[in-house]
Design an enzyme around this catalytic site. Structure first.
Site, mmCIF file in Angstrom:
data_model
loop_
_atom_site.group_PDB
_atom_site.id
_atom_site.type_symbol
_atom_site.label_atom_id
_atom_site.label_comp_id
_atom_site.label_asym_id
_atom_site.label_seq_id
_atom_site.Cartn_x
_atom_site.Cartn_y
_atom_site.Cartn_z
ATOM 1 N N TYR A 16 -83.702 -15.685 -32.365
ATOM 2 C CA TYR A 16 -82.341 -15.852 -32.884
ATOM 3 C C TYR A 16 -82.348 -16.042 -34.402
ATOM 4 O O TYR A 16 -81.518 -15.464 -35.107
ATOM 5 C CB TYR A 16 -81.646 -17.027 -32.205
ATOM 6 C CG TYR A 16 -81.392 -16.818 -30.729
ATOM 7 C CD1 TYR A 16 -80.924 -15.608 -30.238
ATOM 8 C CD2 TYR A 16 -81.624 -17.837 -29.806
ATOM 9 C CE1 TYR A 16 -80.691 -15.407 -28.885
ATOM 10 C CE2 TYR A 16 -81.390 -17.649 -28.454
ATOM 11 C CZ TYR A 16 -80.929 -16.434 -28.004
ATOM 12 O OH TYR A 16 -80.694 -16.241 -26.671
ATOM 13 N N GLY B 61 -84.235 -7.786 -23.853
ATOM 14 C CA GLY B 61 -83.445 -8.921 -24.337
ATOM 15 C C GLY B 61 -82.713 -8.586 -25.623
ATOM 16 O O GLY B 61 -81.537 -8.911 -25.781
ATOM 17 N N GLY C 24 -90.399 -9.254 -23.949
ATOM 18 C CA GLY C 24 -91.182 -8.636 -25.011
ATOM 19 C C GLY C 24 -91.133 -7.123 -25.023
ATOM 20 O O GLY C 24 -91.819 -6.481 -25.809
ATOM 21 N N GLU D 199 -73.076 -17.269 -22.777
ATOM 22 C CA GLU D 199 -73.480 -18.306 -21.826
ATOM 23 C C GLU D 199 -74.963 -18.191 -21.486
ATOM 24 O O GLU D 199 -75.685 -19.173 -21.521
ATOM 25 C CB GLU D 199 -72.640 -18.221 -20.553
ATOM 26 C CG GLU D 199 -73.002 -19.224 -19.490
ATOM 27 C CD GLU D 199 -72.718 -20.670 -19.873
ATOM 28 O OE1 GLU D 199 -73.287 -21.568 -19.225
ATOM 29 O OE2 GLU D 199 -71.936 -20.928 -20.807
ATOM 30 N N VAL E 89 -83.788 -12.380 -19.050
ATOM 31 C CA VAL E 89 -84.661 -11.230 -18.824
ATOM 32 C C VAL E 89 -85.768 -11.696 -17.895
ATOM 33 O O VAL E 89 -86.337 -12.777 -18.095
ATOM 34 C CB VAL E 89 -85.241 -10.703 -20.158
ATOM 35 C CG1 VAL E 89 -86.251 -9.594 -19.904
ATOM 36 C CG2 VAL E 89 -84.130 -10.218 -21.073
ATOM 37 N N GLY F 80 -88.117 -5.361 -25.312
ATOM 38 C CA GLY F 80 -86.903 -4.877 -25.976
ATOM 39 C C GLY F 80 -85.632 -5.005 -25.164
ATOM 40 O O GLY F 80 -84.539 -4.747 -25.679
#
Length: 160
Positions: free
Chosen positions: A130, A96, A92, A82, A86, A94
């Site tokens: 992604y 996430g 940036g 969902e 962050v 790490g």
């Protein structure tokens, strides 16, 4: 410095702060309606409606990933991510990726055939992240939603 774990009841006030921060980032600052109590209730229901992972940096919750089971008529059991949130100051670093990795591990542990989520078309950093991880951004699909007011209006019971 980074620790990922399942959220505890006492974490949900901070989780809601991060949800509100995401709403501001997505240019929907007044859209959040969920409460801490709802999050706590649904996280602890039997079975829980969702799993929430928190990402701590130096002991402070700076990110979350919330996912839940779905069922696909084509694939069977799936997991829907969902939100992965962050804080701006931690992007940036790490956190996430660590949360993303934990959700994907959770999905694998659940034996699902697919993990799915949506990403805003203007969020190019997320899209690139992604895609680099092997995810496919599916063209030609549009997200459809109906809020409670529209649902009541459609069903002819606007006074509920």
């Amino acid at each position: 410095m980074i620790q990922i774990r399942e959220a505890k009841k006492e974490d949900y006030a901070r989780v809601l702060e991060l949800i509100n921060e995401l709403a501001v980032f997505e240019k929907e600052p007044d859209a959040v309606e969920v409460t801490v109590e709802e999050l706590q209730h649904h996280a602890s229901s039997k079975p829980p409606l969702f799993t929430c992972y928190v990402g701590e940096y130096d002991g402070i919750i700076e990110g979350i990933a919330l996912c839940y089971p779905r069922f696909s008529t084509w694939k069977g059991k799936t997991i829907h991510l969902e939100d992965l949130i962050v804080t701006e100051k931690m992007r940036g670093k790490g956190l996430g990726k660590a949360l993303y990795d934990r959700v994907l591990l959770h999905a694998q542990e659940q034996g699902v055939r697919r993990v799915e989520w949506v990403v805003l078309e203007w969020n190019t950093n997320a899209i690139e992240f992604y895609e680099k991880s092997g995810a496919t951004i599916v063209p030609g699909w549009h997200l459809a939603q109906m809020d409670g007011q529209a649902l009541a209006q459609y069903l002819g019971n606007e006074n509920i």
